[in-house]
Design a protein around this motif. Structure first.
Motif, mmCIF file in Angstrom:
data_model
loop_
_atom_site.group_PDB
_atom_site.id
_atom_site.type_symbol
_atom_site.label_atom_id
_atom_site.label_comp_id
_atom_site.label_asym_id
_atom_site.label_seq_id
_atom_site.Cartn_x
_atom_site.Cartn_y
_atom_site.Cartn_z
ATOM 1 N N ASP A 128 -36.459 45.357 -12.557
ATOM 2 C CA ASP A 128 -36.247 43.456 -12.647
ATOM 3 C C ASP A 128 -34.988 42.976 -12.124
ATOM 4 O OD1 ASP A 128 -38.478 43.280 -14.100
ATOM 5 O OD2 ASP A 128 -36.897 44.813 -15.535
ATOM 6 N N VAL A 129 -34.251 44.210 -11.126
ATOM 7 C CA VAL A 129 -33.220 43.049 -10.035
ATOM 8 C C VAL A 129 -34.061 42.513 -9.811
ATOM 9 C CG1 VAL A 129 -31.712 43.366 -8.469
ATOM 10 C CG2 VAL A 129 -31.434 45.428 -10.869
ATOM 11 N N TRP A 130 -33.117 41.153 -9.350
ATOM 12 C CA TRP A 130 -33.518 39.842 -8.632
ATOM 13 C C TRP A 130 -32.411 39.367 -7.470
ATOM 14 C CZ3 TRP A 130 -35.013 34.542 -11.241
ATOM 15 C CH2 TRP A 130 -35.841 34.321 -10.002
ATOM 16 N N ILE A 131 -32.348 40.030 -6.294
ATOM 17 C CA ILE A 131 -31.998 39.125 -5.654
ATOM 18 C C ILE A 131 -32.043 37.928 -5.113
ATOM 19 C CG2 ILE A 131 -30.013 39.928 -3.484
ATOM 20 C CD1 ILE A 131 -30.331 42.366 -4.084
ATOM 21 N N ASP A 132 -31.765 36.864 -5.909
ATOM 22 C CA ASP A 132 -32.267 35.123 -4.789
ATOM 23 C C ASP A 132 -30.439 35.044 -4.044
ATOM 24 O OD1 ASP A 132 -33.547 33.284 -4.940
ATOM 25 O OD2 ASP A 132 -32.121 32.249 -7.243
ATOM 26 N N ASN A 133 -31.386 35.137 -2.629
ATOM 27 C CA ASN A 133 -30.566 35.355 -1.800
ATOM 28 C C ASN A 133 -30.919 34.143 -0.737
ATOM 29 O OD1 ASN A 133 -32.804 37.300 -0.741
ATOM 30 N ND2 ASN A 133 -30.792 38.001 0.830
ATOM 31 N N LEU A 134 -30.252 32.947 -1.045
ATOM 32 C CA LEU A 134 -31.086 32.098 -0.269
ATOM 33 C C LEU A 134 -30.021 31.950 0.311
ATOM 34 C CD1 LEU A 134 -31.106 29.148 -2.713
ATOM 35 C CD2 LEU A 134 -32.998 30.889 -1.064
ATOM 36 N N ALA A 135 -28.259 32.048 0.593
ATOM 37 C CA ALA A 135 -27.341 32.501 1.750
ATOM 38 C C ALA A 135 -27.008 34.585 1.409
ATOM 39 C CB ALA A 135 -26.707 32.316 0.972
ATOM 40 N N ASP A 136 -26.417 34.523 2.814
ATOM 41 C CA ASP A 136 -26.551 35.689 3.170
ATOM 42 C C ASP A 136 -25.756 36.880 1.288
ATOM 43 O OD1 ASP A 136 -26.971 35.895 5.613
ATOM 44 O OD2 ASP A 136 -25.573 35.996 6.243
ATOM 45 N N VAL A 137 -26.367 37.880 1.234
ATOM 46 C CA VAL A 137 -25.756 39.348 -0.215
ATOM 47 C C VAL A 137 -25.522 40.719 1.440
ATOM 48 C CG1 VAL A 137 -26.437 40.488 -1.930
ATOM 49 C CG2 VAL A 137 -27.398 37.963 -2.156
ATOM 50 N N THR A 138 -24.090 41.044 0.827
ATOM 51 C CA THR A 138 -23.836 42.482 0.582
ATOM 52 C C THR A 138 -23.442 43.059 0.135
ATOM 53 O OG1 THR A 138 -23.027 40.969 3.090
ATOM 54 C CG2 THR A 138 -22.009 43.218 2.630
ATOM 55 N N ILE A 139 -23.426 44.199 -0.424
ATOM 56 C CA ILE A 139 -23.667 45.494 -0.560
ATOM 57 C C ILE A 139 -22.626 46.282 -0.361
ATOM 58 C CG2 ILE A 139 -24.657 46.262 -2.803
ATOM 59 C CD1 ILE A 139 -26.683 44.070 -2.986
ATOM 60 N N ASP A 140 -21.736 46.932 -0.406
ATOM 61 C CA ASP A 140 -21.435 47.976 0.273
ATOM 62 C C ASP A 140 -21.721 49.149 -0.570
ATOM 63 O OD1 ASP A 140 -20.503 46.269 1.881
ATOM 64 O OD2 ASP A 140 -17.724 46.412 0.813
ATOM 65 N N ASP A 141 -21.154 50.441 -0.352
ATOM 66 C CA ASP A 141 -21.573 51.203 -0.624
ATOM 67 C C ASP A 141 -21.287 52.299 -2.056
ATOM 68 O OD1 ASP A 141 -22.085 52.245 2.281
ATOM 69 O OD2 ASP A 141 -19.871 53.376 2.492
ATOM 70 N N HIS A 142 -21.969 53.305 -2.264
ATOM 71 C CA HIS A 142 -21.722 53.481 -4.265
ATOM 72 C C HIS A 142 -21.940 51.970 -4.747
ATOM 73 C CE1 HIS A 142 -21.391 57.174 -1.896
ATOM 74 N NE2 HIS A 142 -21.047 56.709 -1.013
ATOM 75 N N VAL A 143 -22.891 51.464 -4.722
ATOM 76 C CA VAL A 143 -22.788 50.016 -5.559
ATOM 77 C C VAL A 143 -24.644 50.298 -6.640
ATOM 78 C CG1 VAL A 143 -23.330 47.407 -6.138
ATOM 79 C CG2 VAL A 143 -21.652 48.633 -4.174
ATOM 80 N N CYS A 144 -23.770 49.974 -7.900
ATOM 81 C CA CYS A 144 -25.129 49.977 -9.355
ATOM 82 C C CYS A 144 -25.565 48.752 -9.465
ATOM 83 C CB CYS A 144 -25.079 51.850 -10.433
ATOM 84 S SG CYS A 144 -25.946 51.552 -11.180
ATOM 85 N N ILE A 145 -26.223 48.629 -9.280
ATOM 86 C CA ILE A 145 -27.053 46.931 -9.747
ATOM 87 C C ILE A 145 -27.846 47.072 -10.900
ATOM 88 C CG2 ILE A 145 -27.830 44.895 -9.277
ATOM 89 C CD1 ILE A 145 -26.844 44.949 -6.034
ATOM 90 N N SER A 146 -27.535 47.223 -12.166
ATOM 91 C CA SER A 146 -28.576 48.351 -13.188
ATOM 92 C C SER A 146 -29.421 46.841 -13.698
ATOM 93 C CB SER A 146 -27.743 47.915 -14.680
ATOM 94 O OG SER A 146 -26.873 49.031 -14.389
ATOM 95 N N GLN A 147 -30.736 47.014 -14.146
ATOM 96 C CA GLN A 147 -31.792 46.754 -14.471
ATOM 97 C C GLN A 147 -31.679 45.232 -15.392
ATOM 98 O OE1 GLN A 147 -31.080 49.595 -16.214
ATOM 99 N NE2 GLN A 147 -30.850 49.555 -18.258
ATOM 100 N N GLY A 148 -32.440 44.250 -14.718
ATOM 101 C CA GLY A 148 -32.792 42.708 -15.042
ATOM 102 C C GLY A 148 -31.169 42.050 -14.918
#
Length: 193
Positions: free
Chosen positions: A83-103
């Protein structure tokens, strides 16, 4: 003066060619945002096909929504929970070893409530290496999450997060330092039978 949503326009925001946006809508809905556990490799491949820059080892759980993969960069060995939501109307940069948890929600767009036509206000998001975004947490437009910062469950980051700090609340405030210890090595005792 009153709010006039009939006058709304997207201003300088451009999602992309209509065919690409429509094609992505179906791929996102039926593959990424599906409850069916499609293979991670298929999901990574689709994201790349639509212009996302994806590193090695990305884990993408079920029911993930990504608005514009052509505005997404993800480094090596990252996790996107259910259920992760990346609502990227603009740029999103996620570097190494990142955890984005549920919801969790990464929200690059907002509206200018001071204007009667309620125009978009957009801001890029940067999530540095080692960050953990907790379940149901929100990262707002224009925020940078410093290396190894933690945003706890249900917290809302409306301002930058400094590296190596743990943030909680709405709005999120630093509550303590993040400290890491060496992983413990477990030794199995094996006895001869």
């Amino acid at each position: 003066m009153k709010t006039n949503l009939a006058a709304f326009n997207t201003g300088s925001y451009y999602a992309g060619p209509k065919w690409k946006v429509l094609a992505w809508y179906f791929c996102n809905y039926y593959i990424l945002n599906s409850a069916f556990p499609w293979p991670f490799a298929l999901k990574r491949g689709l994201l790349r096909l639509f212009g996302a820059r994806i590193g090695k080892g990305l884990v993408i759980k079920t029911r993930v929504r990504i608005k514009c993969p052509w505005r997404l960069t993800i480094g090596d060995h990252c996790w996107l929970g259910e259920d992760v939501w990346i609502d990227n109307l603009a740029d999103v940069t996620i570097d190494d070893h990142v955890c984005i948890s549920q919801g969790a929600l990464l929200l690059t767009g907002n509206h200018d409530y001071k204007q009667p036509d309620f125009p978009y206000r957009l801001g890029e998001i940067h999530v540095a290496s080692g960050v953990w975004i907790g379940a149901m947490a929100v990262v707002c437009a224009g925020v940078t999450c410093g290396a190894h910062a933690v945003l706890t469950v249900n917290a809302v980051a409306s301002k930058d997060l400094e590296p190596w700090l743990i943030y909680s609340g709405n709005p999120a405030v630093a509550v303590r330092k993040r400290e890491m210890v060496s992983p413990s090595v477990k030794v199995l005792n094996v006895t001869a039978i």
